[in-house]
Design a protein around this motif. Structure first.
Motif, PDB file in Angstrom:
ATOM      1  N   CYS A  23       0.930  -1.032  -0.023  1.00 30.84           N
ATOM      2  CA  CYS A  23      -0.015   0.107   0.014  1.00 30.84           C
ATOM      3  C   CYS A  23       0.877   1.083  -0.022  1.00 30.84           C
ATOM      4  CB  CYS A  23      -1.060  -0.121   1.354  1.00 30.84           C
ATOM      5  SG  CYS A  23      -2.171  -1.486   1.310  1.00 30.84           S
ATOM      6  N   GLU A  24       0.125   2.162  -0.748  1.00 32.52           N
ATOM      7  CA  GLU A  24       1.029   3.476  -0.702  1.00 32.52           C
ATOM      8  C   GLU A  24       0.242   4.688  -0.031  1.00 32.52           C
ATOM      9  OE1 GLU A  24       3.423   4.484  -4.012  1.00 32.52           O
ATOM     10  OE2 GLU A  24       4.574   2.633  -3.775  1.00 32.52           O
ATOM     11  N   PRO A  25       0.612   5.761   0.205  1.00 35.29           N
ATOM     12  CA  PRO A  25       0.225   6.753   0.843  1.00 35.29           C
ATOM     13  C   PRO A  25      -1.180   7.351   0.005  1.00 35.29           C
ATOM     14  CG  PRO A  25       2.360   7.082   1.374  1.00 35.29           C
ATOM     15  CD  PRO A  25       2.202   5.901   0.524  1.00 35.29           C
ATOM     16  N   ASP A  26      -0.953   7.480  -1.236  1.00 37.17           N
ATOM     17  CA  ASP A  26      -1.679   7.882  -2.237  1.00 37.17           C
ATOM     18  C   ASP A  26      -2.787   6.695  -3.142  1.00 37.17           C
ATOM     19  OD1 ASP A  26      -1.991  10.621  -1.517  1.00 37.17           O
ATOM     20  OD2 ASP A  26      -0.405  11.052  -3.080  1.00 37.17           O
ATOM     21  N   GLY A  27      -2.258   5.562  -2.814  1.00 42.04           N
ATOM     22  CA  GLY A  27      -2.665   4.603  -3.726  1.00 42.04           C
ATOM     23  C   GLY A  27      -4.036   3.932  -3.302  1.00 42.04           C
ATOM     24  N   ARG A  28      -4.586   4.300  -2.232  1.00 41.00           N
ATOM     25  CA  ARG A  28      -5.649   3.664  -1.567  1.00 41.00           C
ATOM     26  C   ARG A  28      -5.717   2.302  -1.825  1.00 41.00           C
ATOM     27  NH1 ARG A  28     -10.104   6.076   0.354  1.00 41.00           N
ATOM     28  NH2 ARG A  28     -12.245   5.127   0.202  1.00 41.00           N
ATOM     29  N   TYR A  29      -6.689   1.488  -2.599  1.00 41.45           N
ATOM     30  CA  TYR A  29      -6.730   0.190  -2.590  1.00 41.45           C
ATOM     31  C   TYR A  29      -6.159  -0.546  -3.837  1.00 41.45           C
ATOM     32  CZ  TYR A  29      -9.930   0.833   1.314  1.00 41.45           C
ATOM     33  OH  TYR A  29     -10.450   1.087   2.415  1.00 41.45           O
ATOM     34  N   ASN A  30      -5.775   0.534  -4.646  1.00 41.83           N
ATOM     35  CA  ASN A  30      -5.308  -0.017  -5.760  1.00 41.83           C
ATOM     36  C   ASN A  30      -3.653  -0.461  -5.860  1.00 41.83           C
ATOM     37  OD1 ASN A  30      -4.499  -0.566  -8.606  1.00 41.83           O
ATOM     38  ND2 ASN A  30      -4.807   1.629  -9.279  1.00 41.83           N
ATOM     39  N   ASN A  76      -1.228   1.160  -8.071  1.00 42.38           N
ATOM     40  CA  ASN A  76      -0.813   2.447  -8.074  1.00 42.38           C
ATOM     41  C   ASN A  76       0.460   2.465  -7.115  1.00 42.38           C
ATOM     42  OD1 ASN A  76      -0.380   5.036  -7.054  1.00 42.38           O
ATOM     43  ND2 ASN A  76      -2.671   5.457  -6.929  1.00 42.38           N
ATOM     44  N   HIS A 125       0.074   4.564 -12.285  1.00 41.99           N
ATOM     45  CA  HIS A 125      -0.976   3.667 -12.310  1.00 41.99           C
ATOM     46  C   HIS A 125      -0.891   2.387 -12.909  1.00 41.99           C
ATOM     47  CE1 HIS A 125      -2.478   7.525 -10.979  1.00 41.99           C
ATOM     48  NE2 HIS A 125      -2.890   7.011 -10.074  1.00 41.99           N
TER      49      HIS A 125
END
Lengths: 375, 399
Positions: A126-133, A136, A177
């Motif tokens: 997971c990444e800070p701006d990646g949410r659930y994708n 990302n 993305h």
């Protein structure tokens, strides 16, 4: 068609259920949760001795060759704790990446050590701006003469604090993305340039924010194909969804039963509150949600074991069902317990919190609706 | 019918806004904006600032220190207070026992207790619920036995919010077991420093320590502290609970929260390179909550207008309680959704002023999940929402 478990499967289920009954009484769980480490090493070693950690791994790697059904059996019982030992992070999330794509040398170095309980892993995707994708990915892995240099931030890494090794996703190609161009790397958690901010989670587990600052790894740290990490991640997350949804079913069973029991003994207006029709109907609904979720869980586990074409779609359906049913069952359990349900002392809160977190891990309802409908 | 503000009301709105911008303690607004927890001293200071302006008790009659505002002015005040992000008033003195004292207390009691409430010098807490008396409040068993000029109080109260700060507690106690259970209840004010009182915190599922068990063991309470008639406590409590329900709706605050969610959503990535405001499912759910709230805002205004024409808030106030708390709970869930993976970390130290614990993820997400857990209480307290539905069925629909 056959919905019954084999003798071996029943034996595993009975064992794990007994473990949860004996080692996860509310007071014991509270003690484990409030310990520095957040899980019990004694329990972890027991998992190793009883062979549970080897269950998800194939026989040729030293495991017991269990499939989705075996994972489901273990985790449904874990959900009754809910058990805090990082089985999900180590043996399912990270374990799945290894099972799918690790080289013979990587497997040899890691899998026996996972099975005997001597190392723990975490999957940092997971990444800070990646949410659930999981596609990302802006953490970069830059190729050098000797291997790669990794830079970037990973967020909410489950079992980050205890992990000896990290499997991390980093971009080796393409745009932020793009599913294509994500590569998985094996990184030692104590490597130079890796720093962790550790914290407990709302439901009593442990996680970390991890910064990778010019972390150098050799070329043989790549897991699977270069640029080919996305498919591996996707499968690993699906396995984790199945496991956590099985946990959710165990937690829902505990909640509906505890609520029914409470309503039998709690008296107001001179009668047990369970005699009120309005509450009877709501508890009937809790029961139905539990049964429906269990059905979808079985369906997803069997689809996964059969390698069915619609396995991914069924996994998303299950995750959505768990999100909705878990919310309803959890909220109703608290409401019907009244003020008692709000207390830390009353263990309904553990299940409610775990169900809430399961909904927001690995993609929430909206994310999986998008996936289910192919949008 | 006319909903627009007249020029005086617009001027009033400006006055209130200016007050919060210039006179009100800025450090408290900042703490609230940063989602830090407020100390009891912060709460007292914020209330003293309102009192200095004469605005601490808009709902009290003017003769006891009220503002004499019209429903429109009250609405404007509530809205501006929420807009400024000012913490809500601690309700136990100003919203609960104060009105009981000025309505049913004697002159001596009014003189003795009302100033301390208005000035926020005396902290009150509420002693109604008991382990065996929740929804069935009238079955309470804390007993007060007459002994000369005193009552001897023995029993246990529970879910007592902020008992750890309280100087006084107002209690429903059983003074008689002879009659129908509602008729044996009296309303008693008890000094928390009295020998025989112990306070034990109850930890809630969000990790909070707001509520307590309060034990009374042979606590001597002067008979002078009885409000009104012995045995009439239930009637007083019913009036108080009706008022409490009206206050619980929290419409202005919920409106502010919805605006906050919208503002955050415009800046929060949905994971696919768009913002959460581009996420149709999320925005639709936000809209549905907003629509409920638009309706509730007018339901509340209609109730306030009826009160203005002399009607006490009646059983209709149960609508405000049910809908208001349902909306508040849905809002907390929208925050959790918005937070995504950052709903997961649990960082209680983050809210403590002066702590150097970094937030994980955006600051607004830090308390999203704890708040969701904590707000499950709203459909339980103040008479559970099931009890409110019983009231509507019985008292409004006549079933």
């Amino acid at each position: 068609m056959n919905f019954s478990f084999s003798e071996e499967q029943e034996m595993v289920r009975d064992f794990v259920e007994r473990f949860v009954r004996e080692k996860y009484e509310p007071d014991m769980r509270r003690k484990i949760e409030s310990s520095e480490q957040g899980f019990s090493s004694e329990n972890w070693n027991m998992f190793a001795e009883l062979g549970w950690l080897g269950l998800p791994f194939p026989e040729e790697d030293g495991g017991f060759g269990g499939g989705a059904v075996e994972t489901m059996i273990i985790f449904e019982a874990f959900g009754r704790g809910p058990v805090l030992e990082p089985f999900l992070a180590t043996a399912i999330l990270a374990g799945s990446a290894l099972r799918q794509a690790a080289s013979a040398a990587q497997k040899e170095a890691l899998i026996p050590a996972i099975i005997d309980g001597s190392i723990q892993l975490a999957l940092a995707y997971c990444e800070p701006d990646g949410r659930y994708n999981p596609a990302n990915v802006s953490t970069m892995a830059t190729e050098t003469g000797e291997g790669f240099v990794i830079d970037g931030d990973k967020s909410v890494v489950l079992n980050g604090p205890a992990a000896d090794r990290l499997i991390i996703s980093a971009r080796t190609h393409g745009q932020q993305h793009d599913p294509d161009g994500v590569t998985l790397f094996l990184v030692d958690a104590s490597a130079k340039g890796v720093s962790r901010q550790n914290y407990p989670t709302q439901d009593g587990f442990r996680a970390s924010e991890i910064v990778f600052d010019e972390v150098a790894v050799s070329a043989d740290a790549v897991i699977g194909e270069l640029h080919g990490g996305y498919a591996i991640l996707n499968n690993a997350i699906e396995e984790a969804i199945l496991a956590s949804c099985a946990e959710a079913v165990g937690a829902m069973e505990m909640l509906y039963k505890a609520t029914v029991e409470f309503s039998r003994t709690r008296k107001q207006f001179g009668v047990p509150i369970g005699s009120f029709q309005v509450l009877q109907h709501r508890m009937s609904e809790m029961f139905m949600e539990y049964e429906q979720t269990k059905s979808l869980l079985y369906r997803a586990a069997m689809a996964m074991d059969a390698g069915a074409d619609d396995a991914s779609r069924t996994i998303s359906a299950l995750k959505i069902q768990v999100g909705n049913a878990g919310r309803k069952v959890g909220q109703e359990a608290i409401q019907i317990h009244g003020g008692m349900g709000m207390t830390e002392e009353m263990y309904v809160g553990y299940y409610f919190k775990r169900l809430t977190m399961i909904n927001s891990l690995f993609g929430n309802i909206d994310y999986h609706l998008r996936r289910f409908t192919g949008a | 019918m006319d909903i627009s503000f007249n020029p005086e009301e617009i001027a009033f709105q400006k006055e209130v806004r200016t007050f919060f911008e210039t006179e009100y303690p800025a450090d408290i607004l900042e703490k609230s904006a940063n989602r830090q927890s407020l100390s009891s001293d912060d709460m007292v200071r914020s209330q003293k600032a309102l009192h200095a302006q004469g605005w601490i008790a808009p709902n009290w009659p003017e003769e006891y220190g009220g503002t004499g505002w019209s429903p429109s002015q009250k609405y404007i005040f509530e809205t501006e207070m929420a807009r400024a992000g000012a913490p809500r008033l601690v309700p136990f003195g100003l919203g609960m026992v104060g009105p009981i004292i000025y309505t049913f207390g004697n002159d001596e009691q009014k003189k003795r207790f009302l100033p301390g409430i208005l000035e926020s010098d005396i902290w009150w807490c509420q002693g109604f619920s008991e382990p065996g008396a929740g929804s069935d409040l009238a079955s309470l068993s804390t007993k007060a036995e007459r002994d000369g000029d005193h009552y001897i109080v023995t029993g246990q109260k529970t879910w007592t919010t902020f008992a750890q700060y309280a100087d006084w507690i107002f209690c429903l106690v059983r003074t008689s077991t002879e009659e129908k259970k509602q008729l044996g209840i009296s309303f008693l004010l008890i000094d928390m420093k009295s020998p025989g009182i112990t306070v034990n915190p109850i930890v809630t599922i969000d990790g909070g320590r707001e509520v307590n068990d309060v034990h009374f063991e042979n606590v001597r309470v002067p008979v002078d502290n009885l409000i009104g008639e012995e045995g009439a406590g239930w009637t007083y409590a019913k009036m108080l609970l009706t008022h409490e329900r009206t206050g619980i709706a929290g419409v202005a605050r919920s409106k502010e929260q919805i605006e906050t969610i919208r503002a955050i959503a415009t800046k929060t990535d949905n994971g696919f390179g768009e913002m959460m405001t581009d996420d149709a499912d999320f925005m639709r759910r936000l809209a549905l909550v907003e629509i409920e709230l638009m309706a509730l805002e007018f339901t509340e205004l209609r109730t306030l207008a009826a009160v203005q024409t002399g009607k006490a808030p009646g059983p209709e106030s149960s609508i405000l309680k049910i809908k208001g708390t349902e909306i508040q709970q849905l809002i907390t869930e929208l925050f959790v959704e918005l937070a995504g993976n950052y709903a997961t970390p649990y960082l209680p130290e983050f809210y403590v002023p002066g702590s150097n614990v970094d937030s994980v993820g955006p600051g607004w997400a830090a308390d999203a999940t704890s708040k969701y857990f904590n707000f499950r209480k709203t459909s339980i307290y103040g008479g559970s929402n099931e009890i409110q539905k019983n009231i509507i069925a019985k008292a409004v629909l006549g079933l």
